[in-house]
Design an enzyme around this catalytic site. Structure first.
Site, PDB file in Angstrom:
ATOM      1  N   CYS A  83     -18.922  33.312  -6.450  1.00 51.34           N
ATOM      2  CA  CYS A  83     -19.068  33.287  -7.907  1.00 51.34           C
ATOM      3  C   CYS A  83     -18.724  34.652  -8.511  1.00 51.34           C
ATOM      4  O   CYS A  83     -17.590  35.093  -8.400  1.00 51.34           O
ATOM      5  CB  CYS A  83     -20.457  32.801  -8.311  1.00 51.34           C
ATOM      6  SG  CYS A  83     -20.531  32.301 -10.046  1.00 51.34           S
ATOM      7  N   HIS A 188     -20.610  27.727  -6.219  1.00 47.36           N
ATOM      8  CA  HIS A 188     -21.738  28.132  -5.383  1.00 47.36           C
ATOM      9  C   HIS A 188     -21.836  27.196  -4.181  1.00 47.36           C
ATOM     10  O   HIS A 188     -22.380  26.097  -4.314  1.00 47.36           O
ATOM     11  CB  HIS A 188     -23.042  28.060  -6.170  1.00 47.36           C
ATOM     12  CG  HIS A 188     -23.210  29.184  -7.140  1.00 47.36           C
ATOM     13  ND1 HIS A 188     -23.641  30.434  -6.755  1.00 47.36           N
ATOM     14  CD2 HIS A 188     -22.984  29.268  -8.467  1.00 47.36           C
ATOM     15  CE1 HIS A 188     -23.687  31.234  -7.813  1.00 47.36           C
ATOM     16  NE2 HIS A 188     -23.291  30.543  -8.866  1.00 47.36           N
ATOM     17  N   GLU A 190     -23.830  27.354  -1.784  1.00 41.17           N
ATOM     18  CA  GLU A 190     -25.261  27.158  -1.448  1.00 41.17           C
ATOM     19  C   GLU A 190     -25.945  26.210  -2.433  1.00 41.17           C
ATOM     20  O   GLU A 190     -27.116  25.915  -2.293  1.00 41.17           O
ATOM     21  CB  GLU A 190     -25.984  28.508  -1.385  1.00 41.17           C
ATOM     22  CG  GLU A 190     -26.147  29.253  -2.704  1.00 41.17           C
ATOM     23  CD  GLU A 190     -24.863  29.911  -3.189  1.00 41.17           C
ATOM     24  OE1 GLU A 190     -23.885  29.937  -2.421  1.00 41.17           O
ATOM     25  OE2 GLU A 190     -24.841  30.387  -4.336  1.00 41.17           O
TER      26      GLU A 190
END
Lengths: 211, 260
Positions: A83, A188, A190
């Site tokens: 990001c 992202h 995650e």
């Protein structure tokens, strides 16, 4: 992938918890790095980031981490930017006045929109289109797989071939950059469910095998 | 898998909402497949596996001494469920927000404290970024307008909901969670007029909440109401529909959806 020591850079503008938990899934040794001295004896670097370009870059400079990250990466240590962490790898950004780390040639620019349906920030799940079928970081990931994006600026690498994947949001937006041992995602991983964890897995496996 | 060809927009999000009291999911669920439907971890994993795009936790813990339990819940869930998590309920200040974000929340939803002190929206969005500040608006219809209510719909603020939405947008909110107090729990459909009217006035995404009873209700909130996401509790908790059923239905009606 046990015994791998992964540096997660803490420049105070990042969602460290989620990144660390994603790494925990693969049982690697996570080392949170806040200074140059901590950035030693490591097998890979993750540069996360949420927030604005200048505050994050300023912290990296104050913590004396910008040059060490660049040197280690140029000497072959694998790096994954996420990001804002991706945008920090560019030479500069429209969002700020400071120079970026400069590991990737190019800049970051604001996402412009005149269409009311194209809201800024670009926040939500979007699908990617893959330019490079030999991508190492996208191993096992297909065209049109969905990832979670939250950002207002987009990276524009000078060398188009370094843009491994893009997403469409009223315009083409760089989603993944890949250059030698440098990897970066605008989304992202995650926060992108199981398919997102695959990015971490691919990064760790690159560290292990070099491919 | 069907592909949304030519999709240049974001997918619409389907968001289950979990009410949490002292670390347990309340408004009980009745899934036979779950060992403990009151466990936020188990239920979060369940919805994640079904394809939920995001999860919202609403902390309804009344006593202040039990407030920190939610942090532990967020820590545990965010260690296992890798999708965005929004947490609301009882957030008073920037310190509360910081603790939640550090525990693994991606966004926080503020309601009463934003009414009492609108500056919290500006301050928190400057500190943490607009993308993690959701403002929840509980609205009740009054002829042709809507009033904002707080404290779970018990207290009327006298503030016009549309004007409030415009204001919080300008103050830096990243998203709006719009709940119709008239429709909440009725399962007769979202308040489409409310959504449409707010949508016209703001530039940020809107999550529709309150009133989901069937698949068509969700379709209408996303198409006619132009919402970016739909939130629901009961229809998911009581197993009336799975997330996948909702998504398959929306996909068959040409709504851009993340199919997994």
């Amino acid at each position: 992938m046990k015994n791998q020591k992964i540096a997660v850079i803490d420049h105070k503008c990042a969602n460290l918890h989620s990144v660390i938990k994603a790494l925990d899934v693969f049982k690697v040794d996570v080392k949170i790095c806040r200074s140059k001295t901590e950035l030693q004896d490591i097998d890979g670097i993750i540069l996360p980031g949420v927030g604005s370009f200048d505050p994050a870059m300023r912290n990296l400079i104050e913590q004396d981490l910008d040059d060490p990250i660049k040197k280690l990466t140029l000497s072959g240590t694998p790096l994954l930017g996420i990001c804002l962490g991706m945008q920090l790898l560019m030479e500069n950004s429209e969002e700020g006045s400071l120079n970026g780390i400069g590991l990737v040639n190019g800049t970051a620019k604001i996402i412009e929109s005149t269409d009311k349906e194209i809201k800024i920030p670009h926040m939500g799940w979007n699908n990617i289109e893959i330019n490079n079928n030999n991508s190492r970081i996208l191993n096992g990931i297909k065209d049109n797989d969905y990832f979670y994006f939250v950002h207002s600026y987009k990276c524009i690498p000078t060398n188009y071939s370094e843009m491994t994947a893009f997403t469409k949001y009223g315009q083409d937006i760089c989603a993944v950059i890949e250059k030698n041992n440098i990897f970066a995602t605008q989304f992202h991983p995650e926060k992108s469910g199981k398919i997102g964890l695959k990015i971490y897995q691919n990064f760790l496996s690159f560290i292990e095998t070099g491919k | 898998m069907k592909i949304n060809k030519g999709n240049i927009l974001l997918t619409k999000r389907i968001i289950p909402c979990l009410d949490i009291d002292k670390g347990r999911v309340v408004k009980g669920t009745s899934f036979l497949s779950l060992k403990d439907a009151g466990d936020p971890r188990e239920l979060s994993n369940f919805y994640n596996n079904q394809g939920a795009d995001e999860l919202v936790f609403l902390d309804i813990t009344a006593s202040s001494e039990d407030r920190d339990i939610i942090l532990d819940v967020v820590k545990k869930v965010s260690s296992e469920v890798f999708i965005p998590l929004t947490v609301g309920g009882g957030i008073r200040n920037l310190d509360d927000i910081r603790k939640l974000l550090n525990s693994g929340a991606d966004k926080v939803s503020i309601n009463t404290s934003a009414i009492e002190n609108p500056n919290i929206i500006r301050e928190s969005s400057e500190e943490f970024g607009s993308q993690c500040i959701v403002v929840a608006i509980d609205a009740k219809r009054n002829n042709n307008s809507w009033g904002v209510f707080t404290h779970g719909g018990r207290i009327s603020t006298g503030i016009d909901a549309i004007k409030w939405a415009e204001k919080v947008n300008l103050l830096g909110a990243g998203e709006l969670l719009i709940t119709s107090m008239d429709e909440d729990g009725q399962q007769k459909g979202y308040d489409i007029d409310l959504l449409k009217n707010i949508q016209k006035k703001v530039t940020i995404p809107i999550i529709a909440s309150g009133g989901a009873g069937n698949l068509k209700h969700m379709l209408e909130a996303l198409t006619i109401g132009k919402s970016d996401a739909v939130l629901a509790a009961s229809i998911f908790h009581y197993g009336k529909y799975t997330i996948k059923e909702v998504k398959d239905y929306l996909n068959s009606h040409h709504v851009p959806i993340r199919l997994i």
